[in-house]
Design a protein around this motif. Structure first.
Motif, PDB file in Angstrom:
ATOM      1  N   VAL A   1       0.849  -1.190   0.000  1.00 25.19           N
ATOM      2  CA  VAL A   1       0.000   0.000   0.000  1.00 25.19           C
ATOM      3  C   VAL A   1       0.884   1.240   0.000  1.00 25.19           C
ATOM      4  CG1 VAL A   1      -1.689   1.344   1.304  1.00 25.19           C
ATOM      5  CG2 VAL A   1      -1.876  -1.149   1.206  1.00 25.19           C
ATOM      6  N   GLN A   2       0.701   2.069  -1.007  1.00 26.38           N
ATOM      7  CA  GLN A   2       1.444   3.336  -1.065  1.00 26.38           C
ATOM      8  C   GLN A   2       0.523   4.463  -1.484  1.00 26.38           C
ATOM      9  OE1 GLN A   2       4.967   2.815  -3.552  1.00 26.38           O
ATOM     10  NE2 GLN A   2       6.175   2.606  -1.690  1.00 26.38           N
ATOM     11  N   LEU A   3       0.735   5.616  -0.849  1.00 22.95           N
ATOM     12  CA  LEU A   3       0.004   6.825  -1.167  1.00 22.95           C
ATOM     13  C   LEU A   3       1.014   7.942  -1.381  1.00 22.95           C
ATOM     14  CD1 LEU A   3      -2.668   6.442   1.650  1.00 22.95           C
ATOM     15  CD2 LEU A   3      -3.118   6.201  -0.793  1.00 22.95           C
ATOM     16  N   GLN A   4       0.897   8.647  -2.500  1.00 22.18           N
ATOM     17  CA  GLN A   4       1.852   9.696  -2.847  1.00 22.18           C
ATOM     18  C   GLN A   4       1.087  10.995  -3.075  1.00 22.18           C
ATOM     19  OE1 GLN A   4       5.228   9.177  -3.065  1.00 22.18           O
ATOM     20  NE2 GLN A   4       5.626  11.322  -3.511  1.00 22.18           N
ATOM     21  N   ALA A   5       1.194  11.907  -2.113  1.00 19.00           N
ATOM     22  CA  ALA A   5       0.472  13.175  -2.201  1.00 19.00           C
ATOM     23  C   ALA A   5       1.322  14.225  -2.897  1.00 19.00           C
ATOM     24  CB  ALA A   5       0.081  13.657  -0.815  1.00 19.00           C
ATOM     25  N   SER A   6       0.648  15.114  -3.607  1.00 21.34           N
ATOM     26  CA  SER A   6       1.320  16.214  -4.293  1.00 21.34           C
ATOM     27  C   SER A   6       0.338  17.349  -4.511  1.00 21.34           C
ATOM     28  CB  SER A   6       1.897  15.733  -5.628  1.00 21.34           C
ATOM     29  OG  SER A   6       0.860  15.284  -6.481  1.00 21.34           O
ATOM     30  N   GLY A   7       0.867  18.492  -4.969  1.00 19.90           N
ATOM     31  CA  GLY A   7       0.002  19.606  -5.339  1.00 19.90           C
ATOM     32  C   GLY A   7      -0.013  20.765  -4.374  1.00 19.90           C
ATOM     33  N   GLY A   8       0.657  20.636  -3.253  1.00 17.69           N
ATOM     34  CA  GLY A   8       0.696  21.739  -2.310  1.00 17.69           C
ATOM     35  C   GLY A   8       1.529  22.890  -2.848  1.00 17.69           C
ATOM     36  N   GLY A   9       1.486  24.004  -2.124  1.00 19.35           N
ATOM     37  CA  GLY A   9       2.253  25.165  -2.534  1.00 19.35           C
ATOM     38  C   GLY A   9       1.858  26.397  -1.762  1.00 19.35           C
ATOM     39  N   LEU A  10       2.336  27.523  -2.234  1.00 21.59           N
ATOM     40  CA  LEU A  10       2.043  28.827  -1.625  1.00 21.59           C
ATOM     41  C   LEU A  10       1.004  29.538  -2.486  1.00 21.59           C
ATOM     42  CD1 LEU A  10       2.654  31.161   0.355  1.00 21.59           C
ATOM     43  CD2 LEU A  10       4.520  31.830  -1.196  1.00 21.59           C
ATOM     44  N   VAL A  11      -0.052  30.013  -1.845  1.00 21.86           N
ATOM     45  CA  VAL A  11      -1.132  30.685  -2.569  1.00 21.86           C
ATOM     46  C   VAL A  11      -1.650  31.834  -1.715  1.00 21.86           C
ATOM     47  CG1 VAL A  11      -2.908  29.126  -1.666  1.00 21.86           C
ATOM     48  CG2 VAL A  11      -3.276  30.280  -3.861  1.00 21.86           C
ATOM     49  N   GLN A  12      -2.152  32.853  -2.361  1.00 15.44           N
ATOM     50  CA  GLN A  12      -2.732  33.969  -1.630  1.00 15.44           C
ATOM     51  C   GLN A  12      -4.140  33.615  -1.155  1.00 15.44           C
ATOM     52  OE1 GLN A  12      -2.488  37.413  -4.240  1.00 15.44           O
ATOM     53  NE2 GLN A  12      -0.591  38.062  -3.227  1.00 15.44           N
ATOM     54  N   ALA A  13      -4.567  34.268  -0.115  1.00 12.41           N
ATOM     55  CA  ALA A  13      -5.938  34.074   0.381  1.00 12.41           C
ATOM     56  C   ALA A  13      -6.936  34.329  -0.744  1.00 12.41           C
ATOM     57  CB  ALA A  13      -6.203  35.011   1.549  1.00 12.41           C
ATOM     58  N   GLY A  15      -7.354  32.167  -3.131  1.00  9.53           N
ATOM     59  CA  GLY A  15      -6.910  31.366  -4.252  1.00  9.53           C
ATOM     60  C   GLY A  15      -7.329  29.907  -4.137  1.00  9.53           C
ATOM     61  N   SER A  16      -6.854  29.105  -5.092  1.00 11.41           N
ATOM     62  CA  SER A  16      -7.228  27.692  -5.174  1.00 11.41           C
ATOM     63  C   SER A  16      -5.997  26.820  -5.362  1.00 11.41           C
ATOM     64  CB  SER A  16      -8.181  27.452  -6.349  1.00 11.41           C
ATOM     65  OG  SER A  16      -9.384  28.178  -6.189  1.00 11.41           O
ATOM     66  N   LEU A  17      -6.113  25.586  -4.902  1.00 12.05           N
ATOM     67  CA  LEU A  17      -5.127  24.547  -5.140  1.00 12.05           C
ATOM     68  C   LEU A  17      -5.866  23.233  -5.305  1.00 12.05           C
ATOM     69  CD1 LEU A  17      -2.281  25.204  -2.511  1.00 12.05           C
ATOM     70  CD2 LEU A  17      -2.065  25.376  -4.994  1.00 12.05           C
ATOM     71  N   ARG A  18      -5.262  22.317  -6.042  1.00 11.08           N
ATOM     72  CA  ARG A  18      -5.797  20.961  -6.119  1.00 11.08           C
ATOM     73  C   ARG A  18      -4.711  19.985  -5.679  1.00 11.08           C
ATOM     74  NH1 ARG A  18      -8.102  17.221 -11.075  1.00 11.08           N
ATOM     75  NH2 ARG A  18      -5.887  17.158 -11.630  1.00 11.08           N
ATOM     76  N   LEU A  19      -5.010  19.252  -4.639  1.00  8.53           N
ATOM     77  CA  LEU A  19      -4.102  18.215  -4.154  1.00  8.53           C
ATOM     78  C   LEU A  19      -4.438  16.891  -4.834  1.00  8.53           C
ATOM     79  CD1 LEU A  19      -4.058  18.963  -0.310  1.00  8.53           C
ATOM     80  CD2 LEU A  19      -2.712  20.016  -2.148  1.00  8.53           C
ATOM     81  N   SER A  20      -3.401  16.124  -5.097  1.00 11.45           N
ATOM     82  CA  SER A  20      -3.564  14.795  -5.677  1.00 11.45           C
ATOM     83  C   SER A  20      -2.921  13.763  -4.769  1.00 11.45           C
ATOM     84  CB  SER A  20      -2.908  14.714  -7.060  1.00 11.45           C
ATOM     85  OG  SER A  20      -3.471  15.642  -7.951  1.00 11.45           O
ATOM     86  N   CYS A  21      -3.433  12.556  -4.812  1.00 16.82           N
ATOM     87  CA  CYS A  21      -2.873  11.447  -4.031  1.00 16.82           C
ATOM     88  C   CYS A  21      -2.934  10.202  -4.894  1.00 16.82           C
ATOM     89  CB  CYS A  21      -3.651  11.266  -2.745  1.00 16.82           C
ATOM     90  SG  CYS A  21      -3.085   9.888  -1.725  1.00 16.82           S
ATOM     91  N   ALA A  22      -1.792   9.819  -5.445  1.00 15.88           N
ATOM     92  CA  ALA A  22      -1.721   8.634  -6.284  1.00 15.88           C
ATOM     93  C   ALA A  22      -1.568   7.398  -5.415  1.00 15.88           C
ATOM     94  CB  ALA A  22      -0.548   8.758  -7.244  1.00 15.88           C
ATOM     95  N   ALA A  23      -2.427   6.428  -5.637  1.00 15.61           N
ATOM     96  CA  ALA A  23      -2.428   5.218  -4.829  1.00 15.61           C
ATOM     97  C   ALA A  23      -1.889   4.043  -5.624  1.00 15.61           C
ATOM     98  CB  ALA A  23      -3.841   4.907  -4.360  1.00 15.61           C
ATOM     99  N   ASN A  75      -6.658   5.766 -10.380  1.00 13.92           N
ATOM    100  CA  ASN A  75      -6.418   5.358  -8.993  1.00 13.92           C
ATOM    101  C   ASN A  75      -5.836   6.510  -8.168  1.00 13.92           C
ATOM    102  OD1 ASN A  75      -7.060   3.029  -7.457  1.00 13.92           O
ATOM    103  ND2 ASN A  75      -4.889   2.601  -7.135  1.00 13.92           N
ATOM    104  N   THR A  76      -6.453   7.655  -8.330  1.00 16.11           N
ATOM    105  CA  THR A  76      -5.964   8.878  -7.701  1.00 16.11           C
ATOM    106  C   THR A  76      -7.092   9.587  -6.953  1.00 16.11           C
ATOM    107  OG1 THR A  76      -4.268   9.150  -9.406  1.00 16.11           O
ATOM    108  CG2 THR A  76      -4.842  11.105  -8.123  1.00 16.11           C
ATOM    109  N   LEU A  77      -6.753  10.068  -5.775  1.00 18.47           N
ATOM    110  CA  LEU A  77      -7.667  10.844  -4.935  1.00 18.47           C
ATOM    111  C   LEU A  77      -7.322  12.313  -5.085  1.00 18.47           C
ATOM    112  CD1 LEU A  77      -9.785  10.739  -2.520  1.00 18.47           C
ATOM    113  CD2 LEU A  77      -7.772  10.801  -1.032  1.00 18.47           C
ATOM    114  N   TYR A  78      -8.346  13.165  -5.058  1.00 18.52           N
ATOM    115  CA  TYR A  78      -8.126  14.600  -5.218  1.00 18.52           C
ATOM    116  C   TYR A  78      -8.785  15.386  -4.085  1.00 18.52           C
ATOM    117  CZ  TYR A  78      -6.859  13.351  -9.991  1.00 18.52           C
ATOM    118  OH  TYR A  78      -6.254  12.797 -11.090  1.00 18.52           O
ATOM    119  N   LEU A  79      -8.256  16.576  -3.859  1.00 18.31           N
ATOM    120  CA  LEU A  79      -8.921  17.550  -2.993  1.00 18.31           C
ATOM    121  C   LEU A  79      -8.813  18.912  -3.674  1.00 18.31           C
ATOM    122  CD1 LEU A  79     -10.389  17.928  -0.252  1.00 18.31           C
ATOM    123  CD2 LEU A  79      -8.192  18.717   0.667  1.00 18.31           C
ATOM    124  N   GLN A  80      -9.925  19.377  -4.192  1.00 19.82           N
ATOM    125  CA  GLN A  80      -9.979  20.712  -4.776  1.00 19.82           C
ATOM    126  C   GLN A  80     -10.275  21.712  -3.661  1.00 19.82           C
ATOM    127  OE1 GLN A  80      -9.489  21.781  -8.057  1.00 19.82           O
ATOM    128  NE2 GLN A  80      -9.623  23.839  -7.147  1.00 19.82           N
TER     129      GLN A  80
END
Length: 126
Positions: A1-13, A15-23, A75-80
């Motif tokens: 079982v492996q989970l690999q999260a990505s998509g973080g960063g610096l954003v202004q109030a 704003g938007s980001l989308r996180l991904s988690c590849a399983a 096979n990826t989870l997201y958080l918008q």
């Protein structure tokens, strides 16, 4: 079982980001999945959950701003994350329901999560 999260960063109030988690090693469709976050000096807290059946739950603090989803083919989870606020600043973790020996365990809405991705930093500036 492996989970690999990505998509973080610096954003202004605001704003938007989308996180991904590849399983890998399992199918996302077979388990409940969640996003947690941990801000400096605070406990890890549940942000959002998606059940095997596709039902979604959100913490009150993010309801209406964040959307959890999964792509079965990828096979990826997201958080918008929209309308981000400085209080959303934290390390975000994706998680799978269940646990193995010596796992760090966190609960969200009565479900136990013990499989974790490595975390991705989200920083929201004011």
């Amino acid at each position: 079982v492996q989970l690999q999260a990505s998509g973080g960063g610096l954003v202004q109030a605001g704003g938007s980001l989308r996180l991904s988690c590849a399983a890998s090693g399992f199918s996302l469709d077979d388990y409940a999945l969640a996003w947690f976050r941990q801000a400096p000096g605070k406990e890890r807290e549940g942000v959002s959950l998606i059940s095997r059946g596709g039902s979604t739950l959100y913490a009150d603090s993010v309801k209406g701003r964040f959307t959890i989803s999964r792509d079965s083919a990828e096979n990826t989870l997201y958080l918008q994350m929209n309308s981000l606020k400085p209080d959303d600043t934290a390390v975000y973790y994706c998680a799978r329901e269940g646990a193995r020996a010596n796992s760090v365990i966190s609960y969200f809405r009565g479900r136990r999560f013990g499989y974790w991705g490595q975390g991705t930093q989200v920083t929201v500036s004011s």
